[in-house]
Design a protein around this motif. Sequence first.
Motif, PDB file in Angstrom:
ATOM      1  N   PRO A 184       0.825  -1.209   0.000  1.00 36.84           N
ATOM      2  CA  PRO A 184       0.000   0.000   0.000  1.00 36.84           C
ATOM      3  C   PRO A 184       0.862   1.262   0.000  1.00 36.84           C
ATOM      4  O   PRO A 184       2.009   1.242   0.449  1.00 36.84           O
ATOM      5  N   PRO A 185       0.307   2.372  -0.487  1.00 37.51           N
ATOM      6  CA  PRO A 185       1.050   3.639  -0.453  1.00 37.51           C
ATOM      7  C   PRO A 185       1.309   4.076   0.993  1.00 37.51           C
ATOM      8  O   PRO A 185       0.526   3.805   1.891  1.00 37.51           O
ATOM      9  N   ILE A 186       2.402   4.766   1.187  1.00 40.73           N
ATOM     10  CA  ILE A 186       2.779   5.286   2.495  1.00 40.73           C
ATOM     11  C   ILE A 186       2.344   6.745   2.558  1.00 40.73           C
ATOM     12  O   ILE A 186       2.579   7.506   1.618  1.00 40.73           O
ATOM     13  N   SER A 187       1.700   7.137   3.670  1.00 38.87           N
ATOM     14  CA  SER A 187       1.328   8.539   3.832  1.00 38.87           C
ATOM     15  C   SER A 187       2.583   9.363   4.006  1.00 38.87           C
ATOM     16  O   SER A 187       3.439   9.061   4.834  1.00 38.87           O
ATOM     17  N   PHE A 188       2.661  10.416   3.208  1.00 35.28           N
ATOM     18  CA  PHE A 188       3.865  11.248   3.209  1.00 35.28           C
ATOM     19  C   PHE A 188       3.439  12.691   3.005  1.00 35.28           C
ATOM     20  O   PHE A 188       3.176  13.105   1.885  1.00 35.28           O
ATOM     21  N   GLY A 189       3.318  13.430   4.104  1.00 36.97           N
ATOM     22  CA  GLY A 189       2.938  14.841   4.011  1.00 36.97           C
ATOM     23  C   GLY A 189       1.576  15.058   3.391  1.00 36.97           C
ATOM     24  O   GLY A 189       1.410  15.960   2.584  1.00 36.97           O
ATOM     25  N   GLY A 190       0.604  14.240   3.742  1.00 34.57           N
ATOM     26  CA  GLY A 190      -0.733  14.385   3.187  1.00 34.57           C
ATOM     27  C   GLY A 190      -0.915  13.757   1.819  1.00 34.57           C
ATOM     28  O   GLY A 190      -1.993  13.823   1.242  1.00 34.57           O
ATOM     29  N   SER A 206       5.496   0.701  -4.600  1.00 31.97           N
ATOM     30  CA  SER A 206       5.387  -0.561  -5.328  1.00 31.97           C
ATOM     31  C   SER A 206       6.229  -0.604  -6.606  1.00 31.97           C
ATOM     32  O   SER A 206       6.737  -1.677  -6.949  1.00 31.97           O
ATOM     33  N   PRO A 207       6.439   0.509  -7.332  1.00 30.23           N
ATOM     34  CA  PRO A 207       7.302   0.418  -8.518  1.00 30.23           C
ATOM     35  C   PRO A 207       8.740   0.011  -8.193  1.00 30.23           C
ATOM     36  O   PRO A 207       9.390  -0.647  -9.010  1.00 30.23           O
ATOM     37  N   ILE A 208       9.219   0.372  -7.016  1.00 27.34           N
ATOM     38  CA  ILE A 208      10.580  -0.036  -6.632  1.00 27.34           C
ATOM     39  C   ILE A 208      10.651  -1.555  -6.540  1.00 27.34           C
ATOM     40  O   ILE A 208      11.564  -2.184  -7.079  1.00 27.34           O
ATOM     41  N   VAL A 209       9.663  -2.147  -5.885  1.00 23.01           N
ATOM     42  CA  VAL A 209       9.623  -3.606  -5.767  1.00 23.01           C
ATOM     43  C   VAL A 209       9.388  -4.235  -7.136  1.00 23.01           C
ATOM     44  O   VAL A 209       9.969  -5.271  -7.466  1.00 23.01           O
ATOM     45  N   ALA A 210       8.567  -3.585  -7.966  1.00 19.21           N
ATOM     46  CA  ALA A 210       8.310  -4.103  -9.316  1.00 19.21           C
ATOM     47  C   ALA A 210       9.599  -4.127 -10.140  1.00 19.21           C
ATOM     48  O   ALA A 210       9.845  -5.078 -10.881  1.00 19.21           O
ATOM     49  N   PHE A 211      10.442  -3.094 -10.000  1.00 15.91           N
ATOM     50  CA  PHE A 211      11.709  -3.073 -10.733  1.00 15.91           C
ATOM     51  C   PHE A 211      12.674  -4.140 -10.217  1.00 15.91           C
ATOM     52  O   PHE A 211      13.399  -4.755 -11.007  1.00 15.91           O
TER      53      PHE A 211
END
Length: 96
Positions: A57-63, A69-74
């Motif tokens: 899931p996306p990480i909350s970062f400054g709202g 996930s693209p990092i893991v996909a690469f």
Amino acid sequence: MEFYLFNLIRWILNIYYYILIARILMSWVPGMERTPIGGILYRLTEPYLSPFRRIIPPISFGGMGLDLSPIVAFLAYSFLEGGIFTVLRSLFHWVG
């Protein structure tokens, strides 16, 4: 013959790699996915990227949501590419 098959597969995988990069960069520009090129990139990459997005899931970062996930996909793509060439080398007994 094996050499040409090996190079063709390498060429196709390299092109897809750059398509993935373009898709990720495109996601930083609002509305880009609604352009003709954006639609093509989306249709080509979504089948590969969506399983990673469901797992991570996306990480909350400054709202905002930061999609990692693209990092893991690469990383998975790199392992997949290496595996494909390992199998091809063993099938054709070719080292190159």
